[in-house]
Design a protein around this motif. Structure first.
Motif, PDB file in Angstrom:
ATOM      1  N   GLU A  46      -0.397  -6.781  -6.406  1.00  0.00           N
ATOM      2  CA  GLU A  46      -1.115  -6.961  -5.143  1.00  0.00           C
ATOM      3  C   GLU A  46      -0.261  -6.526  -3.952  1.00  0.00           C
ATOM      4  OE1 GLU A  46      -4.203  -7.675  -5.529  1.00  0.00           O
ATOM      5  OE2 GLU A  46      -3.877  -8.041  -7.668  1.00  0.00           O
ATOM      6  N   MET A  47       1.037  -6.722  -4.072  1.00  0.00           N
ATOM      7  CA  MET A  47       1.944  -6.263  -3.014  1.00  0.00           C
ATOM      8  C   MET A  47       1.960  -4.734  -2.966  1.00  0.00           C
ATOM      9  SD  MET A  47       3.858  -7.498  -0.617  1.00  0.00           S
ATOM     10  CE  MET A  47       4.079  -9.200  -1.142  1.00  0.00           C
ATOM     11  N   ILE A  48       1.912  -4.116  -4.145  1.00  0.00           N
ATOM     12  CA  ILE A  48       1.882  -2.651  -4.202  1.00  0.00           C
ATOM     13  C   ILE A  48       0.597  -2.119  -3.571  1.00  0.00           C
ATOM     14  CG2 ILE A  48       1.762  -0.673  -5.761  1.00  0.00           C
ATOM     15  CD1 ILE A  48       3.555  -2.266  -7.697  1.00  0.00           C
ATOM     16  N   ILE A  49      -0.532  -2.764  -3.877  1.00  0.00           N
ATOM     17  CA  ILE A  49      -1.815  -2.336  -3.310  1.00  0.00           C
ATOM     18  C   ILE A  49      -1.769  -2.395  -1.785  1.00  0.00           C
ATOM     19  CG2 ILE A  49      -4.235  -3.020  -3.043  1.00  0.00           C
ATOM     20  CD1 ILE A  49      -4.184  -3.844  -6.003  1.00  0.00           C
ATOM     21  N   ALA A  50      -1.250  -3.492  -1.234  1.00  0.00           N
ATOM     22  CA  ALA A  50      -1.188  -3.645   0.219  1.00  0.00           C
ATOM     23  C   ALA A  50      -0.383  -2.517   0.860  1.00  0.00           C
ATOM     24  CB  ALA A  50      -0.584  -5.004   0.577  1.00  0.00           C
ATOM     25  N   HIS A  51       0.737  -2.158   0.253  1.00  0.00           N
ATOM     26  CA  HIS A  51       1.571  -1.095   0.815  1.00  0.00           C
ATOM     27  C   HIS A  51       0.933   0.281   0.637  1.00  0.00           C
ATOM     28  CE1 HIS A  51       4.694  -4.233   0.915  1.00  0.00           C
ATOM     29  NE2 HIS A  51       5.274  -3.470   1.827  1.00  0.00           N
ATOM     30  N   ARG A  52       0.264   0.498  -0.502  1.00  0.00           N
ATOM     31  CA  ARG A  52      -0.398   1.788  -0.709  1.00  0.00           C
ATOM     32  C   ARG A  52      -1.504   2.010   0.322  1.00  0.00           C
ATOM     33  NH1 ARG A  52       0.167   3.898  -5.998  1.00  0.00           N
ATOM     34  NH2 ARG A  52       2.381   3.687  -6.539  1.00  0.00           N
ATOM     35  N   LEU A  53      -2.154   0.941   0.732  1.00  0.00           N
ATOM     36  CA  LEU A  53      -3.259   1.059   1.682  1.00  0.00           C
ATOM     37  C   LEU A  53      -2.813   1.525   3.058  1.00  0.00           C
ATOM     38  CD1 LEU A  53      -5.387  -2.056   0.691  1.00  0.00           C
ATOM     39  CD2 LEU A  53      -6.164   0.329   0.674  1.00  0.00           C
ATOM     40  N   LEU A  54      -1.514   1.487   3.328  1.00  0.00           N
ATOM     41  CA  LEU A  54      -1.017   2.028   4.597  1.00  0.00           C
ATOM     42  C   LEU A  54      -1.231   3.537   4.662  1.00  0.00           C
ATOM     43  CD1 LEU A  54       2.305  -0.002   4.898  1.00  0.00           C
ATOM     44  CD2 LEU A  54       0.282  -0.253   6.352  1.00  0.00           C
ATOM     45  N   LYS A  55      -1.340   4.173   3.491  1.00  0.00           N
ATOM     46  CA  LYS A  55      -1.648   5.602   3.409  1.00  0.00           C
ATOM     47  C   LYS A  55      -3.098   5.720   2.957  1.00  0.00           C
ATOM     48  CE  LYS A  55       2.618   6.756   4.327  1.00  0.00           C
ATOM     49  NZ  LYS A  55       2.980   7.377   5.618  1.00  0.00           N
ATOM     50  N   ASN A  56      -3.962   6.087   3.880  1.00  0.00           N
ATOM     51  CA  ASN A  56      -5.388   6.119   3.572  1.00  0.00           C
ATOM     52  C   ASN A  56      -6.053   7.262   4.321  1.00  0.00           C
ATOM     53  OD1 ASN A  56      -6.136   5.108   6.304  1.00  0.00           O
ATOM     54  ND2 ASN A  56      -5.082   3.267   5.593  1.00  0.00           N
ATOM     55  N   SER A  57      -7.356   7.360   4.174  1.00  0.00           N
ATOM     56  CA  SER A  57      -8.110   8.475   4.761  1.00  0.00           C
ATOM     57  C   SER A  57      -8.766   8.126   6.090  1.00  0.00           C
ATOM     58  CB  SER A  57      -9.186   8.936   3.768  1.00  0.00           C
ATOM     59  OG  SER A  57     -10.033   7.853   3.413  1.00  0.00           O
ATOM     60  N   PHE A  86      -3.207  -2.511  10.972  1.00  0.00           N
ATOM     61  CA  PHE A  86      -3.020  -3.700  10.143  1.00  0.00           C
ATOM     62  C   PHE A  86      -3.650  -3.477   8.775  1.00  0.00           C
ATOM     63  CE2 PHE A  86      -3.177  -5.157  14.522  1.00  0.00           C
ATOM     64  CZ  PHE A  86      -2.182  -6.109  14.608  1.00  0.00           C
ATOM     65  N   VAL A  87      -2.946  -3.919   7.760  1.00  0.00           N
ATOM     66  CA  VAL A  87      -3.508  -4.009   6.408  1.00  0.00           C
ATOM     67  C   VAL A  87      -3.419  -5.465   5.984  1.00  0.00           C
ATOM     68  CG1 VAL A  87      -3.139  -3.454   3.975  1.00  0.00           C
ATOM     69  CG2 VAL A  87      -3.040  -1.642   5.690  1.00  0.00           C
ATOM     70  N   VAL A  88      -4.555  -6.038   5.522  1.00  0.00           N
ATOM     71  CA  VAL A  88      -4.595  -7.436   5.108  1.00  0.00           C
ATOM     72  C   VAL A  88      -5.168  -7.504   3.697  1.00  0.00           C
ATOM     73  CG1 VAL A  88      -5.203  -9.786   5.771  1.00  0.00           C
ATOM     74  CG2 VAL A  88      -5.143  -7.978   7.513  1.00  0.00           C
ATOM     75  N   HIS A  89      -4.479  -8.202   2.827  1.00  0.00           N
ATOM     76  CA  HIS A  89      -4.881  -8.310   1.421  1.00  0.00           C
ATOM     77  C   HIS A  89      -4.546  -9.713   0.940  1.00  0.00           C
ATOM     78  CE1 HIS A  89      -5.841  -7.169  -2.599  1.00  0.00           C
ATOM     79  NE2 HIS A  89      -4.593  -7.146  -3.046  1.00  0.00           N
ATOM     80  N   HIS A  90      -5.209 -10.137  -0.127  1.00  0.00           N
ATOM     81  CA  HIS A  90      -4.939 -11.467  -0.696  1.00  0.00           C
ATOM     82  C   HIS A  90      -4.935 -11.375  -2.217  1.00  0.00           C
ATOM     83  CE1 HIS A  90      -4.819 -15.877  -0.755  1.00  0.00           C
ATOM     84  NE2 HIS A  90      -5.631 -15.792  -1.805  1.00  0.00           N
ATOM     85  N   GLY A  91      -3.993 -12.093  -2.835  1.00  0.00           N
ATOM     86  CA  GLY A  91      -3.926 -12.104  -4.289  1.00  0.00           C
ATOM     87  C   GLY A  91      -2.651 -12.757  -4.763  1.00  0.00           C
ATOM     88  N   PRO A  92      -2.455 -12.823  -6.080  1.00  0.00           N
ATOM     89  CA  PRO A  92      -1.246 -13.440  -6.636  1.00  0.00           C
ATOM     90  C   PRO A  92      -0.017 -12.560  -6.433  1.00  0.00           C
ATOM     91  CG  PRO A  92      -2.606 -12.551  -8.384  1.00  0.00           C
ATOM     92  CD  PRO A  92      -3.397 -12.399  -7.126  1.00  0.00           C
ATOM     93  N   VAL A  93       1.051 -13.141  -5.937  1.00  0.00           N
ATOM     94  CA  VAL A  93       2.323 -12.430  -5.797  1.00  0.00           C
ATOM     95  C   VAL A  93       3.418 -13.229  -6.498  1.00  0.00           C
ATOM     96  CG1 VAL A  93       1.678 -11.367  -3.613  1.00  0.00           C
ATOM     97  CG2 VAL A  93       2.864 -13.543  -3.598  1.00  0.00           C
ATOM     98  N   ALA A  94       4.383 -12.514  -7.022  1.00  0.00           N
ATOM     99  CA  ALA A  94       5.527 -13.155  -7.679  1.00  0.00           C
ATOM    100  C   ALA A  94       6.723 -13.082  -6.751  1.00  0.00           C
ATOM    101  CB  ALA A  94       5.839 -12.460  -8.997  1.00  0.00           C
ATOM    102  N   GLU A  95       7.526 -14.122  -6.753  1.00  0.00           N
ATOM    103  CA  GLU A  95       8.738 -14.150  -5.942  1.00  0.00           C
ATOM    104  C   GLU A  95       9.944 -13.945  -6.835  1.00  0.00           C
ATOM    105  OE1 GLU A  95       8.621 -17.874  -3.890  1.00  0.00           O
ATOM    106  OE2 GLU A  95       7.644 -16.977  -2.140  1.00  0.00           O
ATOM    107  N   ILE A  96      10.753 -12.975  -6.463  1.00  0.00           N
ATOM    108  CA  ILE A  96      11.988 -12.697  -7.205  1.00  0.00           C
ATOM    109  C   ILE A  96      13.158 -13.120  -6.335  1.00  0.00           C
ATOM    110  CG2 ILE A  96      13.427 -10.905  -8.229  1.00  0.00           C
ATOM    111  CD1 ILE A  96      10.925  -9.319  -8.807  1.00  0.00           C
TER     112      ILE A  96
END
Length: 381
Positions: free
Chosen positions: A149-160, A127-137
């Motif tokens: 913030e959405m990009i950060i959450a997805h990048r965190l799926l690849k970690n050490s 699980f990756v959990v993050h909070h912040g402002p997101v824009a809806e398109i």
């Protein structure tokens, strides 16, 4: 203003950015389906992933919105202020338990020896959990969340992190209750990742090894039946024992080779212990359901129940596939009476002959498939 019809559809699909809103981003991600080399295995892994994701979504309830299914992962969004760590843990553990309970169920009920189905036991969930402002398109009738913030959450799926089963919460979200410490059973570790164009992202993570051990066990399968000394019909077949088994296990495809079988109907497109298959023969209908399968490097044993209401018969069919070498096997099959009354002699003789015919037809079908577009699913270099 008049808009020519030719442009109207184009205009409705122009992306429109809506107001930015704070949201919690939760991504449960499945690991373990990585080494599939055949079409059959890919199809089976897709079915397994669909069943697991369905179980996960049912465990979420209305708390989060399912924004997107991303292959082996689910993108969940909860608009508004950040949830408490207790709420995050409850949500993640509900998903975690539902995932592993469904995984155990699939492992217990599978009758397929392919790499995808056998890999079910090794599946993990992070699980990756993050909070912040997101824009809806909005594009047409579709709404997609985006932003840094959405990009950060997805990048965190690849970690050490040296594990595939953990709960990761970004530091800012983790510290929301710094003045009201939360007591839980997890051992939290501080860490960070450096990503290009993003910079340093700090987070806490906890391994879920102990949580996996606490997932409820399944009830024992009710698949016992009486065994007697009925003889097997035996037949050498010039094909790999796993491939021959897959032809037999493929109940919907039996109409291509089983004598007298016209069609097979079923409620769901899958074969597993307990699945129901309605087999229509020339003068009767049989209800077939797999009972058990055991697999080794040299043999596959498979049994299924067969109920024929018109003949008042309850049978069990056993099939054994013994490996001789990579391109040949020794096939054996027999029927057992699973009913309360003895089988009449004339009907017993007819069933014995049907077993002989089935073995002959199966061997002929395997020979026919050699050199044709038939692609053996499990013969690997």
């Amino acid at each position: 203003m008049f808009i020519p019809p030719i442009f109207r559809n184009f205009i409705t699909h122009i992306p429109r950015t809506m107001a930015t809103t704070n949201a919690t981003i939760l991504i449960p991600d499945i690991s373990g389906f990585t080494e599939f080399m055949t079409t059959t295995e890919l199809n089976h892994s897709t079915l397994a992933i669909n069943m697991l994701i369905d179980a996960m979504i049912k465990a979420i309830g209305d708390e989060y919105e399912v924004a997107e299914i991303e292959g082996d992962a689910v993108l969940l969004v909860r608009k508004g202020s950040a949830p408490s760590r207790e709420e995050i843990l409850n949500t993640c553990m509900n998903i975690f338990n539902a995932f592993h309970y469904q995984r155990k169920w699939m492992q217990q009920h599978m009758v397929c020896p392919c790499g995808a189905c056998q890999a079910i036991t090794n599946l993990t969930l992070k699980f990756v959990v993050h909070h912040g402002p997101v824009a809806e398109i909005t594009v047409g009738r579709f709404v997609k969340q985006s932003g840094p913030e959405m990009i950060i959450a997805h990048r965190l799926l690849k970690n050490s992190i040296g594990s595939n089963e953990y709960l990761l919460i970004t530091e800012k979200l983790f510290e929301e209750e710094i003045n009201n410490p939360v007591q839980d059973e997890l051992e939290w570790v501080s860490s960070s990742e450096e990503y290009p164009s993003i910079g340093t992202v700090n987070y806490r993570f906890a391994l879920l090894n102990n949580a996996r051990e606490k997932v409820p066990e399944l009830p024992r399968l009710q698949n016992d039946y009486c065994v007697d000394n009925t003889c097997y019909v035996e037949k050498p077949i010039p094909a790999n024992f796993r491939d021959v088994y897959m032809i037999v296990m493929n109940i919907p495809g039996r109409a291509e080779w089983v004598p007298g079988l016209r069609k097979v109907e079923q409620d769901i497109p899958a074969v597993f212990i307990g699945s129901i298959h309605y087999c229509t023969f020339e003068d009767y209908q049989a209800v077939v359901s797999p009972l058990r399968m055991t697999l080794s490097d040299e043999q596959i044993f498979y049994a299924e129940s067969c109920i024929i209401p018109r003949l008042d018969l309850s049978l069990v069919y056993e099939f054994v596939f013994n490996k001789l070498d990579e391109k040949s096997c020794f096939f054996a099959c027999r029927f057992l009476n699973n009913g309360q009354s003895p089988i009449p002699e004339d009907l017993h003789a007819e069933l014995s002959q049907s077993m002989q015919d089935l073995a002959e037809k199966l061997a002929a079908y395997c020979i026919q498939m050699e050199g044709s577009p038939f692609d053996p699913a499990f013969q690997k270099e």
